[in-house]
Design a protein around this motif. Structure first.
Motif, PDB file in Angstrom:
ATOM      1  N   ARG A  33      -7.406   2.269  41.288  1.00  0.00           N
ATOM      2  CA  ARG A  33      -6.232   1.083  41.566  1.00  0.00           C
ATOM      3  C   ARG A  33      -5.066   1.842  41.639  1.00  0.00           C
ATOM      4  N   ALA A  34      -4.060   1.414  42.115  1.00  0.00           N
ATOM      5  CA  ALA A  34      -2.679   1.852  42.253  1.00  0.00           C
ATOM      6  C   ALA A  34      -1.984   2.270  41.080  1.00  0.00           C
ATOM      7  N   ILE A  35      -1.227   3.512  40.985  1.00  0.00           N
ATOM      8  CA  ILE A  35      -0.606   3.597  40.024  1.00  0.00           C
ATOM      9  C   ILE A  35       0.971   3.261  40.314  1.00  0.00           C
ATOM     10  N   ARG A  36       1.558   2.739  39.113  1.00  0.00           N
ATOM     11  CA  ARG A  36       2.920   2.277  39.062  1.00  0.00           C
ATOM     12  C   ARG A  36       3.641   2.728  38.235  1.00  0.00           C
ATOM     13  N   PRO A  37       5.183   2.665  38.337  1.00  0.00           N
ATOM     14  CA  PRO A  37       6.010   3.192  37.438  1.00  0.00           C
ATOM     15  C   PRO A  37       5.802   2.130  36.186  1.00  0.00           C
ATOM     16  N   HIS A  38       6.142   2.786  34.948  1.00  0.00           N
ATOM     17  CA  HIS A  38       5.900   2.031  33.765  1.00  0.00           C
ATOM     18  C   HIS A  38       7.371   1.572  33.318  1.00  0.00           C
ATOM     19  N   ILE A  39       7.620   0.370  34.312  1.00  0.00           N
ATOM     20  CA  ILE A  39       8.906  -0.237  34.109  1.00  0.00           C
ATOM     21  C   ILE A  39       8.397  -1.987  33.696  1.00  0.00           C
ATOM     22  N   VAL A  40       9.310  -2.498  33.049  1.00  0.00           N
ATOM     23  CA  VAL A  40       9.007  -4.022  33.182  1.00  0.00           C
ATOM     24  C   VAL A  40      10.080  -4.389  34.208  1.00  0.00           C
ATOM     25  N   TRP A  41       9.331  -5.143  35.309  1.00  0.00           N
ATOM     26  CA  TRP A  41       9.817  -5.666  36.220  1.00  0.00           C
ATOM     27  C   TRP A  41      10.343  -6.986  36.007  1.00  0.00           C
ATOM     28  N   PHE A  42      11.211  -7.505  37.086  1.00  0.00           N
ATOM     29  CA  PHE A  42      11.605  -8.881  37.255  1.00  0.00           C
ATOM     30  C   PHE A  42      10.417  -9.799  37.070  1.00  0.00           C
ATOM     31  N   GLY A  43      10.275 -10.673  36.039  1.00  0.00           N
ATOM     32  CA  GLY A  43       9.108 -11.730  36.105  1.00  0.00           C
ATOM     33  C   GLY A  43       8.017 -11.128  34.968  1.00  0.00           C
ATOM     34  N   GLU A  44       8.063 -10.157  34.556  1.00  0.00           N
ATOM     35  CA  GLU A  44       7.092  -9.601  33.663  1.00  0.00           C
ATOM     36  C   GLU A  44       7.703  -9.698  32.292  1.00  0.00           C
ATOM     37  N   MET A  45       6.683  -9.543  31.260  1.00  0.00           N
ATOM     38  CA  MET A  45       6.806  -9.735  29.758  1.00  0.00           C
ATOM     39  C   MET A  45       7.059  -8.617  29.099  1.00  0.00           C
ATOM     40  N   LEU A  46       7.856  -8.679  28.182  1.00  0.00           N
ATOM     41  CA  LEU A  46       8.231  -7.503  27.187  1.00  0.00           C
ATOM     42  C   LEU A  46       6.810  -7.019  26.543  1.00  0.00           C
ATOM     43  N   ASP A  47       6.929  -6.031  25.844  1.00  0.00           N
ATOM     44  CA  ASP A  47       5.689  -5.636  25.171  1.00  0.00           C
ATOM     45  C   ASP A  47       5.880  -6.424  23.693  1.00  0.00           C
ATOM     46  N   PRO A  48       4.862  -7.352  23.442  1.00  0.00           N
ATOM     47  CA  PRO A  48       5.085  -8.067  22.019  1.00  0.00           C
ATOM     48  C   PRO A  48       5.107  -7.235  21.220  1.00  0.00           C
ATOM     49  N   ALA A  49       4.542  -5.915  21.081  1.00  0.00           N
ATOM     50  CA  ALA A  49       4.772  -5.395  19.659  1.00  0.00           C
ATOM     51  C   ALA A  49       6.062  -4.746  19.429  1.00  0.00           C
ATOM     52  N   HIS A  50       6.712  -4.420  20.512  1.00  0.00           N
ATOM     53  CA  HIS A  50       8.100  -4.185  20.642  1.00  0.00           C
ATOM     54  C   HIS A  50       9.116  -5.141  19.782  1.00  0.00           C
ATOM     55  N   LEU A  51       8.867  -6.405  20.431  1.00  0.00           N
ATOM     56  CA  LEU A  51       9.722  -7.719  19.918  1.00  0.00           C
ATOM     57  C   LEU A  51       9.360  -7.944  18.464  1.00  0.00           C
ATOM     58  N   GLU A  52       8.048  -7.656  18.115  1.00  0.00           N
ATOM     59  CA  GLU A  52       7.702  -7.937  16.872  1.00  0.00           C
ATOM     60  C   GLU A  52       8.525  -7.154  15.684  1.00  0.00           C
ATOM     61  N   GLN A  53       8.556  -5.679  16.163  1.00  0.00           N
ATOM     62  CA  GLN A  53       9.192  -4.740  15.417  1.00  0.00           C
ATOM     63  C   GLN A  53      10.785  -5.209  15.402  1.00  0.00           C
ATOM     64  N   VAL A  54      11.255  -5.414  16.356  1.00  0.00           N
ATOM     65  CA  VAL A  54      12.791  -5.737  16.461  1.00  0.00           C
ATOM     66  C   VAL A  54      12.710  -7.245  15.346  1.00  0.00           C
ATOM     67  N   TYR A  55      12.155  -8.132  15.644  1.00  0.00           N
ATOM     68  CA  TYR A  55      12.617  -9.339  14.763  1.00  0.00           C
ATOM     69  C   TYR A  55      12.175  -8.790  13.543  1.00  0.00           C
ATOM     70  N   ARG A  56      11.149  -8.218  12.958  1.00  0.00           N
ATOM     71  CA  ARG A  56      10.896  -7.747  11.742  1.00  0.00           C
ATOM     72  C   ARG A  56      11.939  -6.977  10.943  1.00  0.00           C
ATOM     73  N   PHE A  57      12.679  -6.158  11.627  1.00  0.00           N
ATOM     74  CA  PHE A  57      13.961  -5.671  11.358  1.00  0.00           C
ATOM     75  C   PHE A  57      15.130  -6.441  11.127  1.00  0.00           C
ATOM     76  N   ILE A  58      15.241  -7.347  11.926  1.00  0.00           N
ATOM     77  CA  ILE A  58      16.267  -8.313  11.685  1.00  0.00           C
ATOM     78  C   ILE A  58      16.011  -9.247  10.476  1.00  0.00           C
ATOM     79  N   ASP A  59      14.621  -9.760  10.211  1.00  0.00           N
ATOM     80  CA  ASP A  59      14.391 -10.480   9.203  1.00  0.00           C
ATOM     81  C   ASP A  59      14.686  -9.708   7.805  1.00  0.00           C
TER      82      ASP A  59
END
Ligand SMILES: NC(=O)c1ccc[n+]([C@@H]2O[C@H](COP(=O)([O-])OP(=O)(O)OC[C@H]3O[C@@H](n4cnc5c(N)ncnc54)[C@H](O)[C@@H]3O)[C@@H](O)[C@H]2O)c1
Ligand SMILES: [Zn+2]
Length: 242
Positions: A148-174
């Motif tokens: 299959r195609a190789i693509r840039p590792h970029i979060v494009w319009f309409g795509e989700m962020l990595d849930p592990a990243h968000l979890e780490q950010v919200y844990r830091f805030i809490d």
């Protein structure tokens, strides 16, 4: 000149946007007027755009790789790396930038939530890998495992962020609670969920600062403190004094 007051309990969460790299010579999103060579940016930065014209998308990211490899981190990036060195695990940097300049300045406690310009991945196998190649014409890269195609590792319009990243950010805030200081630097606050972090910081009782050369009005109204200026000029004295 305002100075950030930190005691040994303070935890600092920083969100950076394209403005932090502007003084290095990387154009901001608004600087491009939302257009690239007559194309809507969505056309070159969405899964639909890649499916429709992968050559165009690879040309766009190849130019950005070329551009980013010729620039250097500026005093704003360096000030953030120095703040991290002083605070250790009481510091977390969340960047919307994909240009790699924070890492080159020495930032390590960092999440690149919108992806990395110098990484690619197979659209099927999904494991990202370091990739500084440029592709201005066919043949375009394909996966050695599945074809299959190789693509840039970029979060494009309409795509989700990595849930592990968000979890780490919200844990830091809490964990920080009212000891949180949240700094948004050089971002217009138009891209969710990054734009919602200021509200999450307030929800735990944290203090919030926006540092921007030309703050977006609606976004600025959501912060306790506002510092207007170029990040390369205002961050060093804000963190370390005159
Ligand atoms: N460097 C990069 O990697 C890069 C560049 C362009 C776009 N993008 C992507 O595009 C999206 C754009 O959102 P955004 O909010 O990051 O950028 P944006 O272009 O929407 O906003 C940039 C902000 O930076 C401010 N600014 C400009 N020069 C500045 C300076 N010298 N110092 C301080 N502030 C300055 C502007 O006033 C503006 O508020 C993001 O998702 C990002 O991933 C990334
Ligand atoms: Zn594959």
């Amino acid at each position: 000149m305002k100075r950030l007051q930190l005691d040994d309990q303070t935890r600092v969460l920083v969100l950076t946007g394209a403005g932090v790299s502007a003084e290095s010579g990387v154009p901001t999103f608004r600087g491009m007027n939302g257009l690239w060579e007559g194309h809507q940016v969505e056309e070159v930065a969405s899964p639909e755009g890649f499916a429709a014209d992968p050559e165009l998308v690879w040309r766009f990211y190849s130019l950005r790789r070329d551009g980013a490899s010729k620039v250097q981190p500026n005093p704003g990036h360096h000030a953030l790396a120095r703040l991290e060195a002083a605070l250790g695990e009481r510091f977390l940097l969340v960047t919307q930038n994909v240009d790699g300049l924070h890492a080159r300045a020495g930032s390590r406690r960092m999440l690149a939530i919108h992806g990395e310009l110098f990484q690619s991945r197979c659209e099927q196998c999904a494991q990202p890998f370091a990739d500084a190649h440029t592709y201005f014409a066919r043949p375009l890269p394909t996966c050695a495992t599945c074809g299959r195609a190789i693509r840039p590792h970029i979060v494009w319009f309409g795509e989700m962020l990595d849930p592990a990243h968000l979890e780490q950010v919200y844990r830091f805030i809490d964990e920080a609670g009212p000891k949180l200081v949240f700094l948004a630097i050089g971002t217009s606050g138009q891209v969710y969920p990054a734009s919602g972090l200021v509200d999450a910081a307030h929800a735990v009782g944290g203090k919030t600062w926006l540092i921007d050369a030309a703050p977006s009005e609606g976004y600025a109204a959501r912060f306790d403190e506002l510092v207007i200026g170029k990040s390369g000029e205002v961050l060093p004295p804000l963190f370390f004094g005159p």
